[in-house]
Design an enzyme around this catalytic site. Structure first.
Site, PDB file in Angstrom:
ATOM      1  N   LEU A 246       1.112  -1.253   0.015  1.00  0.00           N
ATOM      2  CA  LEU A 246      -0.054   0.062   0.072  1.00  0.00           C
ATOM      3  C   LEU A 246       0.836   1.308  -0.029  1.00  0.00           C
ATOM      4  O   LEU A 246       1.954   1.408   0.321  1.00  0.00           O
ATOM      5  CB  LEU A 246      -0.930  -0.048   1.254  1.00  0.00           C
ATOM      6  CG  LEU A 246      -1.777  -1.153   1.361  1.00  0.00           C
ATOM      7  CD1 LEU A 246      -2.602  -0.941   2.598  1.00  0.00           C
ATOM      8  CD2 LEU A 246      -2.911  -1.133   0.128  1.00  0.00           C
ATOM      9  N   ASP A 247       0.506   2.451  -0.403  1.00  0.00           N
ATOM     10  CA  ASP A 247       1.123   3.504  -0.609  1.00  0.00           C
ATOM     11  C   ASP A 247       0.351   4.603   0.359  1.00  0.00           C
ATOM     12  O   ASP A 247      -0.511   4.240   1.061  1.00  0.00           O
ATOM     13  CB  ASP A 247       1.244   4.178  -2.012  1.00  0.00           C
ATOM     14  CG  ASP A 247       0.133   4.230  -2.644  1.00  0.00           C
ATOM     15  OD1 ASP A 247       0.007   5.044  -3.596  1.00  0.00           O
ATOM     16  OD2 ASP A 247      -0.961   4.090  -2.052  1.00  0.00           O
ATOM     17  N   SER A 248       0.883   5.849   0.289  1.00  0.00           N
ATOM     18  CA  SER A 248       0.577   6.740   1.323  1.00  0.00           C
ATOM     19  C   SER A 248      -0.957   7.445   1.281  1.00  0.00           C
ATOM     20  O   SER A 248      -1.734   7.487   1.965  1.00  0.00           O
ATOM     21  CB  SER A 248       1.393   8.178   1.347  1.00  0.00           C
ATOM     22  OG  SER A 248       1.544   8.737  -0.169  1.00  0.00           O
TER      23      SER A 248
END
Lengths: 80, 167
Positions: B96-98
């Protein structure tokens, strides 16, 4: 040397704050289908522009996003 | 595409007006049901309630917080339910990213009726961090091993007193 400056960091946190406001507003949409659609649309818009590195471009996109968010809030008010 | 989406939003809502019955939010899994709006059977209780009522007597326990957090994470479509563990890192293990972290944080805020500022959600690396953060927020200590300073302190104090006595 990392090419990201402090200004990049600030602009990044502004973009994330905008995304947070969008998500919080989207959570308030009652209809599940519209909620999913708007959320997918917002996600695609943000992910489309994620590789931008020019500060001016990023700021423009954030401003456009904020305007779209205001329109969305207005549309939600009119619909309810 | 944006303008057509908004036109769809405002146009359809004008001839179907779903009214959400306001049910008390006792249980976290209770979702408000959609009731069709009918002029004749209108009741004052079936009004859209935009200002939600917070039950102040909910007792937060560690298993409850853990199960709710894991449920919210499982419902997120970008997370693989099989790979999700208490200690699986969002960035490395789950990919997952920000932006996804922001979405998860917004969903958790919605679930727990609270606000989680950006400075705190930046530090969420594993689900365990989230659970610990919420436990701190709601003062839940059941899962923490109690540190008894009594016994060891008494022995140390006795030993120190004897040392001082015999010197």
């Amino acid at each position: 040397m990392n090419q990201f400056s402090l200004k990049h960091f600030i602009v990044r946190s502004q973009a994330l704050a905008l995304y947070r406001d969008v998500m919080r507003t989207v959570m308030k949409i009652e209809d599940q289908d519209y909620r999913k659609e708007i959320r997918e649309w917002a996600r695609s818009e943000f992910h489309r522009n994620r590789s931008l590195r020019d500060l001016g471009e990023i700021r423009t996109q954030v401003a456009l996003g904020r305007r779209s968010l205001n329109e969305l809030k207005l549309a939600m008010q009119m619909a309810s | 595409m944006l303008s057509s989406t908004f036109r769809l939003l405002t146009r359809t809502s004008s001839f179907i007006r779903p009214v959400i019955g306001s049910l008390p939010r006792r249980s976290l899994f209770l979702k408000p049901t959609l009731v069709s709006f009918n002029e004749k059977h209108r009741q004052p209780s079936m009004i859209i309630n935009h200002i939600p009522v917070r039950q102040s007597h909910v007792h937060y326990t560690y298993p409850m917080i853990e199960s709710r957090v894991m449920l919210v994470l499982r419902l997120f479509d970008k997370i693989d339910g099989n790979a999700l563990q208490l200690d699986s890192k969002f960035a490395q293990d789950l990919g997952l990213d920000s932006l996804d972290i922001v979405e998860i944080t917004a969903a958790l805020e919605d679930e727990f009726w609270t606000e989680i500022p950006d400075v705190d959600s930046d530090h969420f690396v594993t689900p365990r961090h989230i659970i610990q953060y919420l436990c701190d927020k709601y003062d839940v200590y059941e899962h923490v091993e109690p540190v008894s300073a009594g016994k060891e302190y008494m022995e140390e104090a006795k030993a120190a007193a004897e040392r001082a006595h015999h010197h």
